[in-house]
Design a protein around this motif. Structure first.
Motif, mmCIF file in Angstrom:
data_model
loop_
_atom_site.group_PDB
_atom_site.id
_atom_site.type_symbol
_atom_site.label_atom_id
_atom_site.label_comp_id
_atom_site.label_asym_id
_atom_site.label_seq_id
_atom_site.Cartn_x
_atom_site.Cartn_y
_atom_site.Cartn_z
ATOM 1 N N THR A 152 0.854 -1.172 0.000
ATOM 2 C CA THR A 152 0.000 0.000 0.000
ATOM 3 C C THR A 152 0.898 1.233 0.000
ATOM 4 O O THR A 152 2.119 1.130 0.161
ATOM 5 N N TYR A 153 0.282 2.403 -0.146
ATOM 6 C CA TYR A 153 1.095 3.615 -0.177
ATOM 7 C C TYR A 153 1.794 3.863 1.150
ATOM 8 O O TYR A 153 2.761 4.614 1.213
ATOM 9 N N LEU A 154 1.316 3.217 2.213
ATOM 10 C CA LEU A 154 1.962 3.406 3.512
ATOM 11 C C LEU A 154 3.216 2.536 3.660
ATOM 12 O O LEU A 154 3.898 2.595 4.671
ATOM 13 N N GLU A 155 3.466 1.690 2.648
ATOM 14 C CA GLU A 155 4.650 0.818 2.710
ATOM 15 C C GLU A 155 5.607 1.093 1.558
ATOM 16 O O GLU A 155 6.491 0.297 1.303
ATOM 17 N N SER A 156 5.391 2.194 0.842
ATOM 18 C CA SER A 156 6.141 2.408 -0.406
ATOM 19 C C SER A 156 6.918 3.720 -0.418
ATOM 20 O O SER A 156 6.597 4.652 0.307
ATOM 21 N N TRP A 157 7.908 3.761 -1.327
ATOM 22 C CA TRP A 157 8.620 5.000 -1.627
ATOM 23 C C TRP A 157 7.982 5.669 -2.830
ATOM 24 O O TRP A 157 7.472 4.989 -3.718
ATOM 25 N N GLY A 158 8.047 6.959 -2.883
ATOM 26 C CA GLY A 158 7.523 7.660 -4.046
ATOM 27 C C GLY A 158 7.523 9.152 -3.805
ATOM 28 O O GLY A 158 8.073 9.644 -2.817
ATOM 29 N N ASP A 159 6.920 9.877 -4.724
ATOM 30 C CA ASP A 159 6.755 11.318 -4.536
ATOM 31 C C ASP A 159 5.510 11.767 -5.275
ATOM 32 O O ASP A 159 4.913 11.001 -6.028
ATOM 33 N N ASP A 160 5.117 12.960 -5.043
ATOM 34 C CA ASP A 160 3.850 13.426 -5.593
ATOM 35 C C ASP A 160 3.852 14.948 -5.635
ATOM 36 O O ASP A 160 4.559 15.595 -4.867
ATOM 37 N N ILE A 161 3.084 15.492 -6.555
ATOM 38 C CA ILE A 161 2.811 16.923 -6.512
ATOM 39 C C ILE A 161 1.297 17.063 -6.455
ATOM 40 O O ILE A 161 0.587 16.397 -7.194
ATOM 41 N N PRO A 162 0.797 17.881 -5.568
ATOM 42 C CA PRO A 162 -0.651 17.999 -5.452
ATOM 43 C C PRO A 162 -1.259 18.613 -6.703
ATOM 44 O O PRO A 162 -0.660 19.489 -7.332
ATOM 45 N N GLU A 163 -2.422 18.139 -7.071
ATOM 46 C CA GLU A 163 -3.150 18.653 -8.231
ATOM 47 C C GLU A 163 -4.611 18.774 -7.842
ATOM 48 O O GLU A 163 -5.205 17.776 -7.447
ATOM 49 N N PRO A 164 -5.233 19.918 -7.872
ATOM 50 C CA PRO A 164 -4.714 21.209 -8.265
ATOM 51 C C PRO A 164 -3.664 21.752 -7.291
ATOM 52 O O PRO A 164 -3.720 21.495 -6.100
ATOM 53 N N GLY A 165 -2.736 22.502 -7.848
ATOM 54 C CA GLY A 165 -1.681 23.068 -7.032
ATOM 55 C C GLY A 165 -2.194 24.204 -6.170
ATOM 56 O O GLY A 165 -3.357 24.579 -6.230
ATOM 57 N N THR A 209 5.793 16.509 -2.558
ATOM 58 C CA THR A 209 5.853 15.721 -1.326
ATOM 59 C C THR A 209 6.569 14.416 -1.593
ATOM 60 O O THR A 209 6.633 13.952 -2.723
ATOM 61 N N VAL A 210 7.101 13.847 -0.543
ATOM 62 C CA VAL A 210 7.799 12.579 -0.645
ATOM 63 C C VAL A 210 6.966 11.518 0.062
ATOM 64 O O VAL A 210 6.357 11.783 1.100
ATOM 65 N N LEU A 211 6.888 10.347 -0.531
ATOM 66 C CA LEU A 211 6.258 9.208 0.125
ATOM 67 C C LEU A 211 7.356 8.330 0.694
ATOM 68 O O LEU A 211 8.301 7.991 -0.016
ATOM 69 N N GLN A 212 7.228 7.963 1.948
ATOM 70 C CA GLN A 212 8.179 7.022 2.506
ATOM 71 C C GLN A 212 7.405 5.940 3.250
ATOM 72 O O GLN A 212 6.312 6.174 3.727
ATOM 73 N N PRO A 213 7.983 4.735 3.323
ATOM 74 C CA PRO A 213 7.272 3.680 4.042
ATOM 75 C C PRO A 213 7.208 4.004 5.538
ATOM 76 O O PRO A 213 8.209 4.422 6.119
ATOM 77 N N VAL A 214 6.035 3.865 6.121
ATOM 78 C CA VAL A 214 5.912 4.133 7.558
ATOM 79 C C VAL A 214 5.933 2.840 8.363
ATOM 80 O O VAL A 214 6.162 2.853 9.563
ATOM 81 N N VAL A 215 5.675 1.732 7.711
ATOM 82 C CA VAL A 215 5.810 0.422 8.358
ATOM 83 C C VAL A 215 6.506 -0.504 7.368
ATOM 84 O O VAL A 215 6.478 -0.265 6.167
#
Lengths: 746, 179, 251
Positions: A457-470, A477-483
């Motif tokens: 799930t997104y709570l276990e993954s690396w990634g990044d994102d830009i909000p849309e609409p800005g 933002t950066v996604l990092q695994p929390v568990v």
């Protein structure tokens, strides 16, 4: 009693002994069970037992891109809250975002890779090695044979580096077929903004500072684009500015959550909202409120749409239209927005063009409290152009059914559920020789494939994102695994990178990284040295640590709008503003309004028990689907709440219980989207109905998007009854002192 | 002919007395179990001695129970922590050989809890340590114990007595400890 | 006997709670509240509320410490739907406290109407006396489908069958804030340091939480607003939840 004989004495002693024995036994039985005190073998570095650790990452439940802080204890995620420093949600979070924990710890997650034994057969668990070798070999062979183009990747709307990775992978494979599909993606809004303002990204709608929100169907407090951000803005608009309390007007055939909160709710005839906007424009021009140099063009464009001409078609009186127009002008800066059902008819783009024109005529563009254009995201590209329209999906369907697709890779999206039966997508899908699904759950699409690769799930993954609409300035933002992953699952990025190495050839050269974390860091290093270096950071590592810590990176600026006036020529001359519907009015007297559910979104949230148990904001119904009917309609047809109703369109029928909903036009029925899954785990399966199924495949020609608000239906009673499960009983205050100070009511 | 009340009673007397004896015996039995067979000093998987570590070798409590002044739980040391010393010290002793076996298998030691409060109780070591309470106040002469024995009841009256005596702020409010 | 009546007289005296450190109070601005339901899920996540299932829901045995009530006004097309988040009002003169035979619910010195689970014997009298109907009884011991139980908040007890439960104003968060204040050698918790889960999540910032004894706290200012009122004020329960009327007048 004077004395005790021997026999009695023994009896008493015997009784005492029995008692003692029982006492000892009782003591033994009621002892606390032995609890163990299990120490750690090696102490973890990132937490101390007994106190919470918070990780900042990005929410993956919808496309708004809110920042989240996840509270973990002893390595387990306990609570998701908004990230206070994130500019979109500023510490707040909606119900769907909070229910992300239900996705992480869902009992129905796919726990290991699965392979289908024979066509139509069952799944068998296999190892990751076997799964990726099989797939890698297949893709490698296609590539060598020069048939790379027979591979299609159909993903959900991923952004940032994962999107870039997908694109590179497909390109190196020799395939142009990388598509993204989300049911709720606002194709028409993008198209209309492109035509009128020549922008590729969504503008920033400054609800926070506006005086008057004229919303045509856009449920901005519930489901539209970025509801958390707009809710924050709404709170500010109402009570955050002292005496200057903003006014909200909602025009829509069925009252949405936003409609309930608006000061005025105006049910125009479905599909005629664009006409209404034209009439408002007409009043603005004829009352001399617009004085631009192109006034003559505008006057000729909207000249024929006088309030008296439009009144009959829209079912709104002439004086009402004039009043709205005058209010809109008088309350400047004002904001006209369009979305959801109004932006999903056959005239979607025309509607939005007309509504956008109001912003231009009232002078609300690039103004505080109006429409502010976002700069193009400069950090990570957000790629709206990959989003498939309905016509694109039909292209994919045709390619699949004519054998042009050898391998279809589906990533996290569920077209079988989100496309109508009339699209024949499912039938075409089954003709594809080899289908792969990357998904965390066994949804309707995943159930049809040959190979299932279970995702983190997104709570276990690396990634990044830009909000849309800005939000008016550059942010990412950066996604990092929390568990740590709780099952034998992998992240999408890791899978693609492993596949790249598996396939060999040029792929490992283009994608030399072995895991998503390295790929992401390398990408950000490039961005850092290009754009961020020489700022407040000494080194990339320092920047990266800071970015992970705060979960968001952005130019620390307040809203700096792109001041260029972007309106091109008047674009209202040749638009088809009148709506078209499937099925004629005589045979199919009701307009079917499927609407995106606030609890389940487009169906994605139906497997999360917290959302199943969350009463629908408008009806308080849980665990089911329902058909909303106006009380007058219900009375005429003799329908009571809970009566099972048959809804028949040209394309099919469905049955669901009726709910008498006071705030819906008598000629409209509404059904929430989201339930009606035939797969998707224990909480979603075989619950309610999916109104998308009975929609006809008609599109808005200007944007090629499915016109999912343009199907007409007829309804009939089945004679059966189902008790709707809901929380509210009495729906009127009945004179009780609930909303007023004592004494005010009588 | 008449049956006197006294006769009626006396005919029921023995069964009643038997009942009384059963109840009385039950109480005695429970007490015996409570006093002599209680779970206050269970045999642990490794015969760890606080006496050897604290009294004989003068190791401070906080050396192993590192979290005690920082978090609600005192923190039972990890196996790695034990091995930090016992890689070199007393490696030939039978109990240390057992410890080494756990370490080699990378398995935790299944210690049996001696001091346990129910799940509906919020207890924090940190606040007690920061208030200057000695470990021994609750754990008894733990530094001399070859096997950990619980000396306090850990029942609510025991907690409340101390809170009352020390005049803890809000110390008698239920939600101070009940979560 | 005289002693008990004296005591009751004492704590029903207006201003009794002012002499204590805190008087936790929540304000809910109905003009900001959109009725979205984020607070409902936040509460469920924070306080280990069970997933009761459709059958139990139908039997009206749902466990939601915070619910959103909806009331319609007018007739089509001039309709209005008003939302009212309803949670335990933490009444200073709580009707639920007096009937409890085992004193499992009582008023503490922070102005909280507390519920002590291990003391409760499940007579359900308090739920009958509560005019706001915000007390929920555990008819069953609920379980979580594995591995959903991994989400459970270790700071909150998982309740069992036969126990009454209700909103606690997230007493575990208040406890943590006090703990932190003591660590920093502060006598008092600062305004804004305690935010119950619902207040934290509220996207339109309709909810505020704080200490009414602190005249400068956000919530104190809200209670002085002209629109401030209590739901069913005429019952004189003296709730600690203050609502702010929705503004209906507009030009």
């Amino acid at each position: 009693m004077t004395n005790i004989n021997r026999r009695d004495f023994l009896k008493l002693i015997g009784a005492g002994s029995v008692g003692t024995g029982a006492g000892v036994l009782y003591g033994e039985v009621t002892k606390q069970t032995v609890e163990l005190l299990i120490p750690q073998v090696i102490p973890p570095e990132d937490y101390s037992p007994g106190i919470a650790t918070w990780y900042n990452t990005t929410c993956g439940q919808c496309s708004a891109g809110c920042g989240i802080s996840v509270r973990t204890r002893e390595g387990r995620a306990k609570k998701i809250e908004g990230n206070p420093v994130h500019p979109v949600n500023q510490g707040r979070l909606c119900s769907m975002g909070q229910a992300g924990l239900n996705a992480l710890y869902n009992p129905d997650r796919i726990r290991r890779p699965l392979k289908r034994n024979a066509p139509g057969g069952s799944f068998t668990p296999i190892s990751w090695d076997e799964a990726l070798t099989t797939l890698g070999r297949r893709l490698g062979n296609l590539k060598i044979q020069g048939k790379g183009n027979q591979v299609t990747l159909l993903s959900d709307g991923v952004r940032g580096h994962l999107d870039k990775l997908f694109a590179t992978f497909m390109q190196e494979l020799g395939s142009d077929n990388y598509l993204q599909y989300d049911f709720a993606f606002p194709n028409a809004l993008y198209k209309a903004n492109k035509i009128l303002f020549d922008i590729d990204t969504l503008p920033y709608y400054d609800i926070k500072n506006t005086n008057y929100v004229l919303s045509f169907g856009a449920d901005y407090l519930g489901t539209w684009l970025s509801p958390v951000h707009y809710s924050l803005a709404y709170g500010h608009l109402r009570q955050g500015r002292g005496k200057r309390r903003g006014k909200c007007v909602q025009i829509e055939p069925r009252m949405s959550l936003t409609g309930a909160n608006a000061d005025e709710w105006i049910p125009a005839k479905p599909g005629t909202e664009g006409l209404l906007a034209m009439a408002i424009a007409n009043v603005i021009i004829s009352d001399d409120h617009y004085r631009g140099s192109d006034i003559d063009d505008w006057a000729s464009a909207v000249g024929s749409y006088s309030p008296s001409a439009v009144s009959g078609q829209t079912d709104i009186t002439e004086s009402e239209i004039k009043r709205i127009a005058n209010d809109f002008i008088r309350h400047r800066p004002a904001l006209a927005i369009a979305g959801d059902n109004i932006a999903s008819g056959t005239n979607a783009v025309s509607n939005i063009l007309a509504i956008n024109a109001l912003n231009y005529l009232a002078g609300n563009l690039n103004k505080e409290g109006g429409v502010i254009f976002n700069k193009k995201p400069s950090l990570v590209q957000s790629t709206q152009q990959r989003h498939a329209s309905y016509i694109d999906m039909m292209g994919l369907r045709d390619a699949m059914s004519t054998g042009q697709v050898d391998t279809l890779i589906v990533h996290n999206t569920n077209p079988v559920f989100n496309l109508p039966n009339s699209s024949r997508f499912k039938e075409a899908l089954t003709k594809v020789p080899y289908k792969v699904s990357l998904s965390s759950f066994m949804d309707e699409t995943t159930d049809l494939v040959d190979l299932v690769l279970p995702l983190n799930t997104y709570l276990e993954s690396w990634g990044d994102d830009i909000p849309e609409p800005g939000v008016g300035f550059t942010t990412a933002t950066v996604l990092q695994p929390v568990v740590t992953p709780i099952y034998d699952t992998r992240s999408s990025g890791d899978i693609i990178l492993t596949l790249a190495h598996q396939i060999g050839g040029e792929l490992p050269v283009a994608l030399p990284w072995t895991n998503m974390e390295d790929y992401l860091k390398a990408g950000w290093k490039e961005i850092y040295s290009g754009q961020i270096a020489n700022s407040a950071f000494n080194s990339f590592d320092q920047f990266w640590r800071k970015a992970l810590e705060s979960g968001v990176w952005g130019e620390n600026k307040t809203c700096v709008p792109d001041r260029k006036n972007k309106t091109k020529q008047v674009q209202l001359n040749n638009i088809t503003i009148a709506p078209e519907f499937s099925g004629d009015e005589k045979d199919f007297p009701f307009t079917l309004l499927p609407y995106i559910s606030q609890t389940f979104f487009d169906g994605k949230g139906a497997n999360l028990p917290w959302l199943q148990e969350l009463p629908d904001p408008m009806t308080s119904i849980v665990y089911n689907s329902w058909i909303e009917l106006n009380p007058a309609t219900a009375k005429k047809l003799g329908i009571k709440e809970g009566d099972l109703i048959n809804v028949q369109s040209k394309e099919g029928s469905l049955q669901a219980p009726a709910f008498i909903f006071p705030a819906i036009r008598p000629d409209v029925i509404a059904i929430p989207i989201g339930q009606g899954h035939t797969q998707y785990g224990r909480y979603a399966k075989n619950r309610g109905v999916n109104p998308i199924n009975i929609l006809e495949s008609i599109v808005d020609d200007a944007s090629n998007a499915l016109a999912w608000s343009s199907t007409r239906v007829k309804i009939s009673k089945t004679g059966k009854h189902i008790d709707l499960v809901k929380t509210s009983g009495v729906t009127r205050t009945l004179g009780r002192q609930i909303f007023d100070k004592p004494g005010k009511h009588s | 002919m008449s049956i006197s009340v006294g006769d009626a009673i006396s005919s029921f007397k023995i069964p009643i007395l038997m009942g009384v004896m059963v109840i009385f015996g039950f109480g005695i039995g429970y007490l015996i179990n409570y006093t002599f067979f209680s779970d206050r000093s269970p045999v642990q998987p490794i015969n760890f001695s606080h006496k050897i570590h604290v009294t004989d070798n003068n190791i401070q409590c906080m050396h192993c129970h590192a979290y005690v002044d920082k978090t609600p739980s005192a923190g039972v040391p990890s196996v790695k922590k034990c091995m930090g010393c016992h890689k070199a010290i007393a490696t030939d002793k039978p109990e240390i050989i057992k410890l080494t076996e756990y370490w080699d298998k990378q398995e935790p030691i299944p210690w049996i809890k001696v001091h346990d409060v129910p799940d509906f109780v919020y207890f924090t070591h940190k606040r007690h340590i920061k208030a200057g309470i000695e470990c021994q106040t609750c754990h008894g002469p733990i530094e001399t114990m070859a096997r950990v024995t619980r000396v306090s009841s850990l029942k609510m009256p025991w907690c409340v007595d101390c809170h009352t005596e020390k005049q803890v702020e809000n110390g008698r409010d239920c939600v101070t400890c009940h979560k | 006997m005289a002693k008990i009546t004296d005591k009751i007289k004492e704590y029903t005296r207006p201003g009794y709670y002012e002499k204590f450190d805190y008087h936790w109070t929540m304000s809910i601005d109905l003009d900001r509240c959109t009725g979205c339901g984020a607070c409902v899920v936040a509460c469920q996540a924070e306080n280990n509320l069970p997933i009761v299932g459709e059958k139990r829901f139908k039997e009206r045995r749902e466990m939601k410490w915070l619910r959103i009530e909806r009331y319609w006004e007018g007739e089509y097309p001039n309709l209005k739907l008003k939302f009212l988040p309803m949670l335990c009002q933490q009444c200073d003169q709580a009707p639920c406290e007096t009937p409890c035979p085992v004193a499992a619910t009582y008023h503490n010195q922070d102005g909280l109407n507390t519920q002590i689970y291990n003391r409760c014997i499940g007579t359900r009298t308090c739920a009958v006396y509560c005019p706001y109907e915000v007390r929920y009884f555990n008819w069953f011991t609920y379980t979580w489908d594995e591995p959903l139980e991994q989400q459970l908040n270790p700071d909150v007890t998982v309740r069992e069958k036969g126990v009454m439960e209700k909103c606690t104003f997230c007493v575990q968060r208040i406890r943590m804030a006090k703990d932190k204040a003591k660590d920093d050698n502060r006598r008092r918790v600062k305004d804004g340091e305690v935010t119950p889960a619902c207040v934290q999540s509220c996207a339109s910032e309709a909810m505020q939480f704080g200490d009414l004894n602190d005249p400068n706290s956000k919530v104190s200012k809200m209670t002085k607003n002209k629109r401030a009122y209590h739901v069913l004020e005429e019952l004189n329960t003296k709730p600690s939840v203050v609502y702010l009327q929705k503004v209906e007048k507009h030009d």
